[in-house]
Write a protein that holds these residues in place. Structure first.
Motif, PDB file in Angstrom:
ATOM      1  N   ARG A 142       0.814  -1.215   0.000  1.00  0.00           N
ATOM      2  CA  ARG A 142       0.000   0.000   0.000  1.00  0.00           C
ATOM      3  C   ARG A 142       0.851   1.270   0.000  1.00  0.00           C
ATOM      4  NH1 ARG A 142      -1.151   3.240   3.923  1.00  0.00           N
ATOM      5  NH2 ARG A 142      -0.310   1.805   5.467  1.00  0.00           N
ATOM      6  N   GLU A 143       1.952   1.267   0.785  1.00  0.00           N
ATOM      7  CA  GLU A 143       2.721   2.497   0.951  1.00  0.00           C
ATOM      8  C   GLU A 143       3.820   2.656  -0.092  1.00  0.00           C
ATOM      9  OE1 GLU A 143       4.764  -0.502   3.744  1.00  0.00           O
ATOM     10  OE2 GLU A 143       2.885  -0.217   2.694  1.00  0.00           O
ATOM     11  N   PHE A 144       3.962   1.678  -0.981  1.00  0.00           N
ATOM     12  CA  PHE A 144       5.038   1.716  -1.960  1.00  0.00           C
ATOM     13  C   PHE A 144       4.553   2.426  -3.219  1.00  0.00           C
ATOM     14  CE2 PHE A 144       8.317   0.241  -4.804  1.00  0.00           C
ATOM     15  CZ  PHE A 144       9.427   0.142  -3.978  1.00  0.00           C
ATOM     16  N   ARG A 145       5.354   3.373  -3.736  1.00  0.00           N
ATOM     17  CA  ARG A 145       4.917   4.181  -4.877  1.00  0.00           C
ATOM     18  C   ARG A 145       5.764   3.880  -6.115  1.00  0.00           C
ATOM     19  NH1 ARG A 145       3.473  10.116  -2.368  1.00  0.00           N
ATOM     20  NH2 ARG A 145       2.958   9.455  -0.276  1.00  0.00           N
ATOM     21  N   GLY A 146       5.738   2.658  -6.571  1.00  0.00           N
ATOM     22  CA  GLY A 146       6.481   2.303  -7.770  1.00  0.00           C
ATOM     23  C   GLY A 146       7.954   2.621  -7.638  1.00  0.00           C
ATOM     24  N   ASN A 192      12.223   9.564 -13.874  1.00  0.00           N
ATOM     25  CA  ASN A 192      11.433   8.354 -13.617  1.00  0.00           C
ATOM     26  C   ASN A 192      10.784   8.411 -12.239  1.00  0.00           C
ATOM     27  OD1 ASN A 192      11.777   6.989 -16.046  1.00  0.00           O
ATOM     28  ND2 ASN A 192      13.673   6.002 -15.389  1.00  0.00           N
ATOM     29  N   GLU A 193      11.534   8.860 -11.243  1.00  0.00           N
ATOM     30  CA  GLU A 193      10.961   8.974  -9.902  1.00  0.00           C
ATOM     31  C   GLU A 193       9.842  10.015  -9.884  1.00  0.00           C
ATOM     32  OE1 GLU A 193      12.089   9.995  -5.250  1.00  0.00           O
ATOM     33  OE2 GLU A 193      13.715   9.662  -6.685  1.00  0.00           O
ATOM     34  N   ALA A 194      10.074  11.148 -10.548  1.00  0.00           N
ATOM     35  CA  ALA A 194       9.046  12.191 -10.599  1.00  0.00           C
ATOM     36  C   ALA A 194       7.762  11.650 -11.225  1.00  0.00           C
ATOM     37  CB  ALA A 194       9.558  13.392 -11.388  1.00  0.00           C
ATOM     38  N   ARG A 195       7.891  10.930 -12.329  1.00  0.00           N
ATOM     39  CA  ARG A 195       6.708  10.376 -12.990  1.00  0.00           C
ATOM     40  C   ARG A 195       5.986   9.385 -12.077  1.00  0.00           C
ATOM     41  NH1 ARG A 195       7.520   8.175 -18.865  1.00  0.00           N
ATOM     42  NH2 ARG A 195       9.048   6.843 -17.793  1.00  0.00           N
ATOM     43  N   ALA A 196       6.758   8.543 -11.391  1.00  0.00           N
ATOM     44  CA  ALA A 196       6.148   7.579 -10.471  1.00  0.00           C
ATOM     45  C   ALA A 196       5.389   8.288  -9.357  1.00  0.00           C
ATOM     46  CB  ALA A 196       7.224   6.663  -9.884  1.00  0.00           C
ATOM     47  N   LEU A 197       5.946   9.388  -8.863  1.00  0.00           N
ATOM     48  CA  LEU A 197       5.272  10.132  -7.794  1.00  0.00           C
ATOM     49  C   LEU A 197       3.982  10.765  -8.302  1.00  0.00           C
ATOM     50  CD1 LEU A 197       8.397  11.724  -6.097  1.00  0.00           C
ATOM     51  CD2 LEU A 197       6.780  10.141  -5.026  1.00  0.00           C
ATOM     52  N   GLU A 204       2.086  17.860  -5.442  1.00  0.00           N
ATOM     53  CA  GLU A 204       3.127  18.878  -5.278  1.00  0.00           C
ATOM     54  C   GLU A 204       4.461  18.180  -5.120  1.00  0.00           C
ATOM     55  OE1 GLU A 204       4.349  22.700  -2.452  1.00  0.00           O
ATOM     56  OE2 GLU A 204       2.793  21.298  -1.799  1.00  0.00           O
ATOM     57  N   LEU A 205       5.383  18.480  -6.026  1.00  0.00           N
ATOM     58  CA  LEU A 205       6.718  17.901  -6.004  1.00  0.00           C
ATOM     59  C   LEU A 205       7.694  18.987  -5.572  1.00  0.00           C
ATOM     60  CD1 LEU A 205       7.828  15.088  -6.741  1.00  0.00           C
ATOM     61  CD2 LEU A 205       8.456  16.030  -8.967  1.00  0.00           C
ATOM     62  N   LEU A 206       8.417  18.727  -4.490  1.00  0.00           N
ATOM     63  CA  LEU A 206       9.361  19.710  -3.942  1.00  0.00           C
ATOM     64  C   LEU A 206      10.774  19.257  -4.274  1.00  0.00           C
ATOM     65  CD1 LEU A 206       7.010  19.136  -1.356  1.00  0.00           C
ATOM     66  CD2 LEU A 206       7.821  21.479  -1.075  1.00  0.00           C
ATOM     67  N   VAL A 207      11.440  19.985  -5.166  1.00  0.00           N
ATOM     68  CA  VAL A 207      12.773  19.625  -5.637  1.00  0.00           C
ATOM     69  C   VAL A 207      13.801  20.126  -4.623  1.00  0.00           C
ATOM     70  CG1 VAL A 207      14.460  19.917  -7.484  1.00  0.00           C
ATOM     71  CG2 VAL A 207      12.016  19.723  -8.030  1.00  0.00           C
ATOM     72  N   GLN A 241      11.258  19.358 -18.256  1.00  0.00           N
ATOM     73  CA  GLN A 241      10.647  18.033 -18.269  1.00  0.00           C
ATOM     74  C   GLN A 241       9.719  17.836 -17.070  1.00  0.00           C
ATOM     75  OE1 GLN A 241      10.940  16.049 -20.890  1.00  0.00           O
ATOM     76  NE2 GLN A 241      12.262  17.605 -21.813  1.00  0.00           N
ATOM     77  N   LEU A 242      10.119  18.335 -15.898  1.00  0.00           N
ATOM     78  CA  LEU A 242       9.250  18.233 -14.726  1.00  0.00           C
ATOM     79  C   LEU A 242       7.951  19.006 -14.945  1.00  0.00           C
ATOM     80  CD1 LEU A 242      11.819  18.653 -11.799  1.00  0.00           C
ATOM     81  CD2 LEU A 242      10.635  16.553 -12.475  1.00  0.00           C
ATOM     82  N   ALA A 243       8.056  20.156 -15.602  1.00  0.00           N
ATOM     83  CA  ALA A 243       6.860  20.955 -15.879  1.00  0.00           C
ATOM     84  C   ALA A 243       5.897  20.192 -16.777  1.00  0.00           C
ATOM     85  CB  ALA A 243       7.257  22.283 -16.525  1.00  0.00           C
ATOM     86  N   ALA A 244       6.439  19.505 -17.784  1.00  0.00           N
ATOM     87  CA  ALA A 244       5.576  18.732 -18.684  1.00  0.00           C
ATOM     88  C   ALA A 244       4.883  17.598 -17.931  1.00  0.00           C
ATOM     89  CB  ALA A 244       6.406  18.177 -19.843  1.00  0.00           C
ATOM     90  N   LEU A 245       5.617  16.921 -17.049  1.00  0.00           N
ATOM     91  CA  LEU A 245       5.014  15.858 -16.244  1.00  0.00           C
ATOM     92  C   LEU A 245       3.934  16.412 -15.320  1.00  0.00           C
ATOM     93  CD1 LEU A 245       8.152  13.750 -15.224  1.00  0.00           C
ATOM     94  CD2 LEU A 245       6.225  12.951 -16.595  1.00  0.00           C
ATOM     95  N   ALA A 246       4.234  17.544 -14.682  1.00  0.00           N
ATOM     96  CA  ALA A 246       3.279  18.142 -13.747  1.00  0.00           C
ATOM     97  C   ALA A 246       2.000  18.565 -14.463  1.00  0.00           C
ATOM     98  CB  ALA A 246       3.920  19.338 -13.046  1.00  0.00           C
TER      99      ALA A 246
END
Length: 468
Positions: A142-146, A192-197, A204-207, A241-246
């Motif tokens: 349950r707590e694992f995010r790919g 890859n990690e960003a996409r999985a998140l 909200e992704l905090l870099v 790239q992060l912007a496109a994913l977001a």
């Protein structure tokens, strides 16, 4: 009861204490992900665990004492403790490991960013035989995010660490001695990690890193590959790239620990267009050129004022948060006043301040003119009074505006209101938006969702808003 159920119930349990900054938190998440992948359980209390891991902070004296106290509590509650993190890399006055000296009963001590060493210590002191029939596959937990692994943050936001270590040698800081020089993560791994998140529901992704602006410097901005296309290992290209994913997930990207290098200007169009949040966490530390030179900081106060003016011209809605040090060795009253003038003129939206702490091993301790502790604390208080006045004034200017708010807390479906944050508010370090009860009885609020809200007032460092 089946044999599988018996074996699963008997899996060793690990207690975990995570202290310090978001960068340390991501280290904790990596360790917990590995533990989970190998079938270890986590325990909510130290007393009920078979072993406890304490991830420590060792940056300033208060953090050292907090970490040492946490280790002592874990030893008292459990007795079997592995220590990791920045404090684990610190030495005492005789050159011996500080943790081992103060707490000789700990099982093992590692430095920060040491997942392999921590796992080796766990295997040594709490081995778990591999059983392919009952070990859990991480991706279905349950707590694992790919690819993102386990996260300790609420499900709607997460930290993304893009590099480890730092190339600067600021005289007040010992982080390079603990975390080493800059090592950038491969850009494909980061994305890859960003996409999985995002795919797991993160809004909200905090870099984060020690120096986000320097991403890729150590590998000379080499070109990596992601999704079959070339991407430079460089902050601008990463943010594109992060912007496109977001955008594909209607989510936010927020940047922390951004040194004010000239190439940061390249990010302003992304912010002005709303593709990444118009928010920069910039650790200025001081403003007077002589103090910055003694600190060995890579910028001057005058250039910083000019740069801030350019940023606001290119992106008027930008919010700038920063941290500063008051009472640095040799700081004169005139130099301190220059710092206060800078905060007023720069219009720093959110500011934190530390009274100088003579951390063991910091080069600044050898500088002449060490101020008494009482004076350092007095200057910190004076700084915060000025910074808070500036912040409150800028908050009041938002009254009457409509803002997008990410909901963090909404009991009873928000029928009596809730709490969230706007683009101007990073979690835990900035203010919040207090949401009033919706005017329509059918309107509900849900944690992790966005709501449009009209700002109707201020409350200290926070805003008060009416959901629309």
């Amino acid at each position: 009861m089946s044999d599988a159920a018996v074996t699963t119930a008997a899996a060793p349990a690990i207690g975990f204490v995570s202290l310090g900054c978001p960068k340390a938190l991501t280290d904790s998440e990596l360790i917990l992900t590995r533990l989970s992948a190998e079938g270890y359980r986590t325990s909510k209390t130290s007393a009920d665990a078979d072993l406890v891991i304490v991830n420590t902070c060792g940056f300033i004296d208060a953090a050292v004492e907090e970490s040492l106290a946490a280790i002592g509590e874990a030893l008292a509650d459990n007795g079997r403790v592995i220590v990791t993190g920045c404090l684990g890399a610190r030495s005492d006055g005789d050159g011996a490991n500080l943790v081992a000296t103060r707490h000789p009963k700990v099982l093992a001590v590692t430095g920060p960013h040491a997942t392999d060493e921590v796992m080796a210590a766990v295997h040594r002191h709490l081995p778990k035989p591999h059983d392919p029939f009952v070990d859990l596959v991480p991706e279905i937990r349950r707590e694992f995010r790919g690819e993102a692994g386990i996260k300790l943050t609420p499900r709607h936001y997460a930290y993304l660490k893009i590099s480890e270590g730092c190339n600067h040698r600021c005289t007040f800081c010992i982080i390079p001695s603990m975390r080493g020089d800059l090592v950038s993560r491969p850009v494909g791994d980061v994305l890859n990690e960003a996409r999985a998140l995002f795919e797991s529901g993160v809004k909200e992704l905090l870099v984060i890193s020690q120096d986000t602006s320097a991403y890729g410097v150590d590998v000379k901005y080499r070109t990596g590959f992601w999704d079959g296309k070339p991407v430079k290992t460089r902050l601008t290209e990463l943010c594109e790239q992060l912007a496109a994913l977001a955008e594909a997930h209607s989510a936010w990207v927020r940047l922390h620990y951004v040194y004010p290098y000239p190439h940061v200007d390249e990010l302003l169009p992304l912010m002005a267009d709303g593709r990444i949040l118009p928010y920069l966490d910039v650790p200025f530390q001081h403003a007077h050129p002589d103090v910055l030179r003694r600190m060995k900081r890579p910028a001057s106060g005058e250039r910083n004022l000019e740069r801030l003016a350019r940023w606001r011209e290119a992106c008027p809605q930008i919010v700038v948060r920063s941290t500063f040090i008051a009472g640095f060795p040799g700081e004169t009253e005139a130099e301190f006043e220059a710092l206060l003038d800078f905060v007023r003129e720069a219009g720093i939206d959110r500011a934190g301040c530390f009274a100088y702490s003579p951390v063991d091993g910091a080069a600044a301790n050898a500088l002449p003119g060490m101020l008494p502790q009482a004076e350092r604390e007095a200057r910190r208080a004076r700084f915060m009074a000025v910074a808070e006045a500036v912040s409150v004034e800028r908050l009041r200017a938002r009254v009457g505006h409509t803002m997008q708010v990410l909901i963090d807390h909404a009991p009873a479906l928000g029928r009596r209101g809730g709490r969230g944050r706007s683009y101007a508010d990073a979690p835990e370090i900035d203010g919040v938006v207090h949401l009033l009860a919706p005017q329509k009885a059918s309107r509900t609020l849900k944690v992790g969702e966005f709501v449009q809200a009209r700002v109707v007032g201020t409350q200290g460092h926070d805003l008060v808003a009416q959901p629309l």
